[in-house]
Design a protein around this motif. Structure first.
Motif, PDB file in Angstrom:
ATOM      1  N   ALA A 197       0.809  -1.177  -0.071  1.00  0.00           N
ATOM      2  CA  ALA A 197       0.098  -0.232   0.024  1.00  0.00           C
ATOM      3  C   ALA A 197       0.972   1.282   0.181  1.00  0.00           C
ATOM      4  O   ALA A 197       0.611   2.201  -0.590  1.00  0.00           O
ATOM      5  N   ALA A 198       1.824   1.209   0.795  1.00  0.00           N
ATOM      6  CA  ALA A 198       2.753   2.219   0.794  1.00  0.00           C
ATOM      7  C   ALA A 198       3.400   2.716  -0.658  1.00  0.00           C
ATOM      8  O   ALA A 198       3.810   3.642  -1.256  1.00  0.00           O
ATOM      9  N   VAL A 199       3.917   1.455  -1.390  1.00  0.00           N
ATOM     10  CA  VAL A 199       4.342   1.756  -2.532  1.00  0.00           C
ATOM     11  C   VAL A 199       3.195   2.171  -3.719  1.00  0.00           C
ATOM     12  O   VAL A 199       3.660   3.077  -4.519  1.00  0.00           O
ATOM     13  N   ALA A 200       2.194   1.786  -3.400  1.00  0.00           N
ATOM     14  CA  ALA A 200       1.181   2.165  -4.359  1.00  0.00           C
ATOM     15  C   ALA A 200       0.574   3.685  -4.166  1.00  0.00           C
ATOM     16  O   ALA A 200       0.232   4.624  -4.920  1.00  0.00           O
ATOM     17  N   ALA A 201       0.907   4.017  -2.887  1.00  0.00           N
ATOM     18  CA  ALA A 201       0.523   5.467  -2.437  1.00  0.00           C
ATOM     19  C   ALA A 201       1.973   6.572  -2.845  1.00  0.00           C
ATOM     20  O   ALA A 201       1.711   7.789  -2.670  1.00  0.00           O
ATOM     21  N   GLY A 202       2.836   5.917  -3.462  1.00  0.00           N
ATOM     22  CA  GLY A 202       3.757   7.010  -3.785  1.00  0.00           C
ATOM     23  C   GLY A 202       4.707   7.183  -2.743  1.00  0.00           C
ATOM     24  O   GLY A 202       5.430   8.256  -2.748  1.00  0.00           O
ATOM     25  N   ALA A 203       5.095   6.392  -1.813  1.00  0.00           N
ATOM     26  CA  ALA A 203       5.908   6.782  -0.583  1.00  0.00           C
ATOM     27  C   ALA A 203       7.441   7.004  -1.206  1.00  0.00           C
ATOM     28  O   ALA A 203       7.888   6.309  -1.809  1.00  0.00           O
ATOM     29  N   LYS A 204       7.918   7.975  -0.832  1.00  0.00           N
ATOM     30  CA  LYS A 204       9.161   8.372  -1.184  1.00  0.00           C
ATOM     31  C   LYS A 204      10.154   7.469  -0.544  1.00  0.00           C
ATOM     32  O   LYS A 204      11.402   7.414  -1.089  1.00  0.00           O
ATOM     33  N   ALA A 205      10.126   6.989   0.606  1.00  0.00           N
ATOM     34  CA  ALA A 205      10.933   6.208   1.094  1.00  0.00           C
ATOM     35  C   ALA A 205      10.143   5.158   1.975  1.00  0.00           C
ATOM     36  O   ALA A 205       9.203   5.111   2.337  1.00  0.00           O
ATOM     37  N   VAL A 206      11.297   3.938   2.317  1.00  0.00           N
ATOM     38  CA  VAL A 206      10.851   2.765   3.130  1.00  0.00           C
ATOM     39  C   VAL A 206      12.013   2.583   3.724  1.00  0.00           C
ATOM     40  O   VAL A 206      13.081   2.514   3.659  1.00  0.00           O
ATOM     41  N   VAL A 257      13.816   5.857  -2.168  1.00  0.00           N
ATOM     42  CA  VAL A 257      14.910   5.708  -1.090  1.00  0.00           C
ATOM     43  C   VAL A 257      14.821   4.770  -0.242  1.00  0.00           C
ATOM     44  O   VAL A 257      13.469   4.700   0.572  1.00  0.00           O
ATOM     45  N   ILE A 258      15.417   3.773  -0.023  1.00  0.00           N
ATOM     46  CA  ILE A 258      15.524   2.795   1.196  1.00  0.00           C
ATOM     47  C   ILE A 258      16.458   3.286   2.194  1.00  0.00           C
ATOM     48  O   ILE A 258      17.764   3.549   2.078  1.00  0.00           O
ATOM     49  N   VAL A 259      15.791   3.777   3.505  1.00  0.00           N
ATOM     50  CA  VAL A 259      16.340   4.239   4.454  1.00  0.00           C
ATOM     51  C   VAL A 259      16.718   3.202   5.652  1.00  0.00           C
ATOM     52  O   VAL A 259      15.914   2.235   5.818  1.00  0.00           O
ATOM     53  N   LEU A 268      15.666  12.676  -3.912  1.00  0.00           N
ATOM     54  CA  LEU A 268      14.826  12.849  -2.901  1.00  0.00           C
ATOM     55  C   LEU A 268      14.797  14.331  -2.371  1.00  0.00           C
ATOM     56  O   LEU A 268      13.908  15.002  -2.142  1.00  0.00           O
ATOM     57  N   ALA A 269      16.218  14.482  -2.327  1.00  0.00           N
ATOM     58  CA  ALA A 269      16.380  16.029  -1.789  1.00  0.00           C
ATOM     59  C   ALA A 269      15.904  17.019  -2.583  1.00  0.00           C
ATOM     60  O   ALA A 269      15.289  18.176  -2.388  1.00  0.00           O
ATOM     61  N   SER A 270      15.940  16.658  -4.013  1.00  0.00           N
ATOM     62  CA  SER A 270      15.421  17.690  -4.958  1.00  0.00           C
ATOM     63  C   SER A 270      13.975  17.925  -5.014  1.00  0.00           C
ATOM     64  O   SER A 270      13.370  18.829  -5.164  1.00  0.00           O
ATOM     65  N   TRP A 271      13.375  16.761  -4.744  1.00  0.00           N
ATOM     66  CA  TRP A 271      11.852  16.714  -4.702  1.00  0.00           C
ATOM     67  C   TRP A 271      11.342  17.561  -3.388  1.00  0.00           C
ATOM     68  O   TRP A 271      10.426  18.155  -3.458  1.00  0.00           O
TER      69      TRP A 271
END
Length: 494
Positions: free
Chosen positions: A207-216, A252-254, A327-330
């Motif tokens: 669901a996070a991927v589908a919602a467009g999460a910028k990071a996991v 981005v994988i954090v 990610l920083a640019s976004w």
């Protein structure tokens, strides 16, 4: 061996450092200018909104596109509200209401608060499915124990945060909800087949991927069938195979904090953990809370040395740095285009949400004019020492704080001097001492219990009322006091 300055700078672009205090030391600014990806802020960095805005502006003066991260989950894990408690109920409360629109509104409001403070990466939401009721580290940070419920609130939370221009980071992949140990202190094991993870733990990440999460965020947990002997943070099968290839995540994988025993302890140190995490597919490495210049440079040098001696491919390091830069640019672009008015009024929304989450059983009027007894409890490393309970809203009522193991029902009855007693605790049922105290008190005296931790089916026989807040936020304390008739016009604004 001499360290290649270019490789060191590239390594810095994968690191989230930290520093103590309310102002940024010179080294923290210098490292940003040298390419450091950013800093994570903790409660010790936050005094008030104006100070925090000045701090983040100072960090951005060193590099405008710096990532400035924080753990702001609402509820029990709050950095903005670490001095008073969060004005928003946390995930457990939102899951109990089960209104994704409300979850979206709360996370949008939190996002505006963060954006106004200059934060552009929230290390939230927690999307673990809390299937282990005794889980010591997730609990009320979770939306619930049902994968479908957690998944629908995951999507709403991410949409809310990111609509405010703050990148969301869904955590802790592949799921920390089935553990009974804390990865801050050791390496937990989830001994389950991957198929169980797919049905139980992974739907919220889909669901996070589908919602467009910028990071996991990766978890420092071991799943033998997936990760072998090490944690998911060091597992290419988990990060590249499962999260990226199977679930299609491109952001981005954090890593969770590398200082934690589940990572540093498994690798032989933080620098070594950084290399293993990058090699497995992580991009942005959260070092932790106790950081100084020497540690950051030691990690960067170890990464550079790993490229030099073949432990880490140069292309992998470049890929991670590129993802972090994107990610920083976004975040920088979204910050520019976000509404200038920033924060929204949080109190009314938080109280509204907490009221909807409050479960009241029995008759609170039967314990009018009580002695309030708060049962002392510890706190997890994730939470930190944040105020909780009913004290800010008691008006003229008396409160005492006691350890359950050192208190008897007879002592409380004597202290009450004819008044009813309201016991306030977190996971009252879980410890034998607090459970026995509540049961003996309720059997002998007019009493109520306010449960502010992860709920259970346990109820002490004879209790006049039993209230469940689904968390210990400031808003949750307010509505519990309100239901008990303790909030007056004078203290309602507290």
């Amino acid at each position: 061996m001499a360290i290649d300055p270019g490789l060191r700078r590239l390594a810095l672009r994968t690191l989230l450092a930290a520093f103590p205090g309310a102002s940024a030391p010179g080294w923290a600014l210098d490292l940003l200018a040298d390419g450091l990806a950013g800093h994570t802020l903790f409660g010790t960095n936050v005094e008030d909104p104006a100070q925090l805005a000045r701090l983040t502006a100072k960090l951005r003066s060193a590099r405008p596109d710096a990532l400035i991260a924080i753990d702001e989950e609402g509820g029990d894990v709050t950095r903005l509200g670490h001095r008073t408690g969060s004005p928003y109920p946390g995930n457990s409360a939102l899951g109990a209401v089960d209104d994704p629109d409300l979850t979206r509104q709360v996370y949008t409001a939190m996002g505006h608060d963060l954006a106004a403070a200059g934060i552009n990466l929230d290390l939230a939401p927690t999307v673990d499915v809390n299937t282990a009721a005794e889980n010591p580290i997730i609990g009320t940070r979770s939306f619930g124990a049902d994968p479908a419920l957690v998944a629908r609130h995951t999507g709403a939370a991410i949409e809310g945060l990111q609509s405010a221009g703050v990148a969301a980071c869904a955590k802790h992949f592949p799921g920390h909800g089935a553990t009974v140990t804390d990865s801050h202190l050791e390496l937990p094991t989830v001994d389950a087949p991957v198929e169980v993870l797919r049905s139980r733990d992974l739907p919220p990440f889909a669901a996070a991927v589908a919602a467009g999460a910028k990071a996991v965020m990766s978890a420092h947990i071991r799943v033998p069938e997936l990760t072998g002997d090490g944690p998911a943070t060091f597992s290419r099968a988990a990060l590249e195979g499962l999260l990226r290839a199977e679930y299609g995540f491109t952001g981005v994988i954090v890593t969770d904090a590398l200082e934690m025993r589940g990572a540093a302890g498994a690798a032989g140190g933080i620098p070594q953990a950084a290399v293993l995490a990058l090699a497995a597919g992580a991009d942005l490495l959260c070092i932790g809370a106790i950081v100084d210049r020497d540690l950051v440079l030691a990690i960067a040098d170890e990464i550079a040395a790993a490229v030099h001696d073949g432990r880490l491919a140069a292309t992998r390091l470049e890929q991670a740095a590129t993802r972090n830069a994107e990610l920083a640019s976004w975040a920088a672009l979204t910050r520019i285009t976000a509404p200038a008015n920033g924060a929204v009024a949080s109190g009314e929304l938080g109280i509204h949400a907490a009221r909807r989450a409050l479960l009241v059983e029995g008759d609170p009027a039967a314990v009018a004019g009580p002695l309030v007894v708060q049962l002392s409890s510890g706190y997890s490393i994730a939470e930190g020492k944040v105020p909780w309970g009913l004290r800010p809203f008691l008006g003229g009522a008396e409160q005492i704080d006691v350890p359950a193991a050192e208190t008897t029902a007879d002592e409380l009855i004597e202290r009450a001097a004819g008044r009813p007693v309201v016991l306030v605790g977190r996971r009252v049922h879980q410890a034998a001492a607090s459970r026995e105290l509540a049961e003996k008190l309720a059997a002998a005296w007019p009493a109520a219990v306010v449960e502010m931790g992860w709920p259970s089916s346990w109820r002490p026989e004879g209790a006049q009322a039993f209230l469940v807040t689904h968390g210990a936020s400031l808003a949750s304390g307010r509505v519990a006091a309100e239901a008990l008739g303790l909030v007056t016009e004078r203290n309602a604004e507290a």
